[in-house]
Design a protein around this motif. Structure first.
Motif, PDB file in Angstrom:
ATOM      1  N   GLU A 104       0.871  -1.262   0.106  1.00  0.00           N
ATOM      2  CA  GLU A 104       0.021   0.038  -0.078  1.00  0.00           C
ATOM      3  C   GLU A 104       0.894   1.364  -0.053  1.00  0.00           C
ATOM      4  OE1 GLU A 104      -0.368  -2.561   2.419  1.00  0.00           O
ATOM      5  OE2 GLU A 104      -1.784  -3.506   1.247  1.00  0.00           O
ATOM      6  N   LEU A 105       1.945   1.170   0.561  1.00  0.00           N
ATOM      7  CA  LEU A 105       2.777   2.381   0.465  1.00  0.00           C
ATOM      8  C   LEU A 105       3.653   2.702  -0.536  1.00  0.00           C
ATOM      9  CD1 LEU A 105       3.932   4.722   2.425  1.00  0.00           C
ATOM     10  CD2 LEU A 105       5.671   3.125   3.355  1.00  0.00           C
ATOM     11  N   CYS A 106       4.161   1.523  -1.339  1.00  0.00           N
ATOM     12  CA  CYS A 106       4.479   1.428  -2.597  1.00  0.00           C
ATOM     13  C   CYS A 106       3.639   1.991  -3.685  1.00  0.00           C
ATOM     14  CB  CYS A 106       5.039   0.097  -3.198  1.00  0.00           C
ATOM     15  SG  CYS A 106       6.435  -0.424  -2.167  1.00  0.00           S
ATOM     16  N   PHE A 107       2.332   1.599  -3.478  1.00  0.00           N
ATOM     17  CA  PHE A 107       1.128   2.159  -4.247  1.00  0.00           C
ATOM     18  C   PHE A 107       1.183   3.813  -4.098  1.00  0.00           C
ATOM     19  CE2 PHE A 107      -1.980  -1.767  -4.323  1.00  0.00           C
ATOM     20  CZ  PHE A 107      -1.159  -2.256  -5.106  1.00  0.00           C
ATOM     21  N   SER A 108       1.198   4.250  -2.954  1.00  0.00           N
ATOM     22  CA  SER A 108       0.981   5.791  -2.739  1.00  0.00           C
ATOM     23  C   SER A 108       2.313   6.371  -3.290  1.00  0.00           C
ATOM     24  CB  SER A 108       0.945   5.921  -1.020  1.00  0.00           C
ATOM     25  OG  SER A 108       0.976   7.088  -0.915  1.00  0.00           O
ATOM     26  N   ASN A 109       3.233   5.704  -3.089  1.00  0.00           N
ATOM     27  CA  ASN A 109       4.506   6.520  -3.625  1.00  0.00           C
ATOM     28  C   ASN A 109       4.567   6.454  -5.112  1.00  0.00           C
ATOM     29  OD1 ASN A 109       5.738   6.607  -1.094  1.00  0.00           O
ATOM     30  ND2 ASN A 109       7.181   4.934  -1.248  1.00  0.00           N
ATOM     31  N   LYS A 111       1.813   6.739  -6.868  1.00  0.00           N
ATOM     32  CA  LYS A 111       0.838   7.721  -7.283  1.00  0.00           C
ATOM     33  C   LYS A 111       1.465   9.149  -7.238  1.00  0.00           C
ATOM     34  CE  LYS A 111      -3.084   4.589  -6.399  1.00  0.00           C
ATOM     35  NZ  LYS A 111      -3.983   4.432  -5.361  1.00  0.00           N
ATOM     36  N   ASN A 112       2.204   9.340  -6.312  1.00  0.00           N
ATOM     37  CA  ASN A 112       2.696  10.728  -5.984  1.00  0.00           C
ATOM     38  C   ASN A 112       4.133  10.980  -6.492  1.00  0.00           C
ATOM     39  OD1 ASN A 112       0.373  11.575  -4.414  1.00  0.00           O
ATOM     40  ND2 ASN A 112       1.035  10.005  -2.790  1.00  0.00           N
ATOM     41  N   ARG A 113       4.683   9.949  -7.174  1.00  0.00           N
ATOM     42  CA  ARG A 113       6.089  10.318  -7.658  1.00  0.00           C
ATOM     43  C   ARG A 113       6.232  11.387  -8.818  1.00  0.00           C
ATOM     44  NH1 ARG A 113       8.002   4.719 -10.139  1.00  0.00           N
ATOM     45  NH2 ARG A 113       8.987   4.279  -8.514  1.00  0.00           N
ATOM     46  N   ASP A 168       9.112   1.390   6.046  1.00  0.00           N
ATOM     47  CA  ASP A 168       8.411   2.310   5.845  1.00  0.00           C
ATOM     48  C   ASP A 168       9.617   3.699   5.131  1.00  0.00           C
ATOM     49  OD1 ASP A 168      10.002   3.973   8.038  1.00  0.00           O
ATOM     50  OD2 ASP A 168       8.273   3.445   9.246  1.00  0.00           O
TER      51      ASP A 168
END
Length: 170
Positions: A104-109, A111-113, A168
């Motif tokens: 989930e954290l990789c997904f967020s990263n 999407k925001n890169r 994290d």
């Protein structure tokens, strides 16, 4: 993250796509004046008008380029998700960092890169690739290839030396 010292720094960073490898490597390179090698820049053949699908460069050619980089630089950071390439630099490194983040954290990263101009011609091209990237990221724990969590865990577990695992981006 790393203590300032006089020791020679040769760091290998690996983890899932969008785990923060490039960001961490850039920060360490700047902080410690290290040469930086992003394996994405040598692991793939250039896309041409005749080849729309990415294709891997020969592992032998990529390893040769890694060896050249290592010979030309006393202190460095190498980062990527290619365990078949990373394994060749482990015997020459002083430290490994495994970014073992939750999916989930990789997904967020992802999407925001910011736009990665060295990988995509335009920000729109990068955004158009996001669904494929998210699917790729989601398969990290179930894949059995060189890009998998199992391959990265094996690199980490077998490395004898200074090693750190992060769960994290802190």
């Amino acid at each position: 993250m790393l203590e300032a010292s006089c020791e020679v720094k040769r760091i290998v960073i690996f983890g899932n796509s969008a785990s923060g490898k490039s960001s961490l490597a850039k920060m360490l390179a700047e902080q410690h004046q290290l040469a930086h090698l992003d394996l994405d820049t040598l692991a793939w053949l250039p896309i041409t008008e005749y080849s729309s699908m990415p294709q891997r460069q020969s592992v032998d050619i990529s390893v040769s380029e890694i060896n050249t980089f290592i010979k030309q630089n006393n202190q460095w950071v190498i980062e990527g998700c290619y365990s078949d390439l990373l394994s060749h630099s482990l015997e020459k490194c002083s430290e490994v960092i495994f970014l073992n983040l939750p999916i989930e954290l990789c997904f967020s990263n992802a999407k925001n890169r910011p736009w990665e101009a060295h990988k995509y011609k335009t920000k729109a091209d990068q955004d158009n690739n996001l669904p494929m990237l998210l699917d790729w990221i989601s398969q990290y724990e179930s894949r059995t290839d060189t890009f998998s969590k199992a391959a990265h865990k094996k690199l980490y577990d077998e490395f004898i030396g200074k090693k750190t695992q992060h769960i994290d981006n802190q």
